[in-house]
Write an enzyme that holds these catalytic residues in place. Sequence first.
Site, PDB file in Angstrom:
ATOM      1  CD  GLU A  21     151.589  30.379  14.257  1.00 58.72           C
ATOM      2  OE1 GLU A  21     151.146  30.806  15.336  1.00 58.72           O
ATOM      3  OE2 GLU A  21     152.582  30.181  13.930  1.00 58.72           O
ATOM      4  CE  LYS A  98     151.100  34.045  17.605  1.00 58.34           C
ATOM      5  NZ  LYS A  98     152.074  32.925  17.214  1.00 58.34           N
TER       6      LYS A  98
END
Length: 120
Positions: A21, A98
Site C-alpha cells: 500500500e 479507503k
Amino acid sequence: MDKMEICGMRFWGYHGVYEEERRLGQPFEVDVTLYLDLRPAGESDRLGDTVNYAEVYRAVADVFAGPPRQLLEALAEETAGRLLRRFPVTKVRVRVVKPAPPIPGMLSHVAVEITREAAE
C-alpha cells in the site's frame, strides 16, 4: 451551530499498514464538516468573513501528500488537528474513506469518522 461541508475530496496517497500500500499508493476520499458562525459572511457577502473552501482543500491535500501513515485514524486525526489550528472553527468532523482496502472479500469501502473540538 452553523456548519460548512466539503465532501468527496479525492486524493492519492501512500498510506496503509502493508508495504504494498505504501509502495503503490491508493485512493482516499475525505469529507469534512467545519462548525463556525456563518452569520458574518451571510450578512457581509465577503469571503474574508468565512473560511475559504480552496484553502481547506489544500490543507487536507497536504496531509494526504505528507508522510505515510499506517492507519486511517492517524490521517483523520492529523487532518482534524490541522483544520482546527488553521481556521476559525469551533469543531470539525473528518471522515476518511479507503475505497479499495486490501481485504479478501466483497465490500464497498472502509471508513473512519472523528469529531474534534477546538481547545478553549
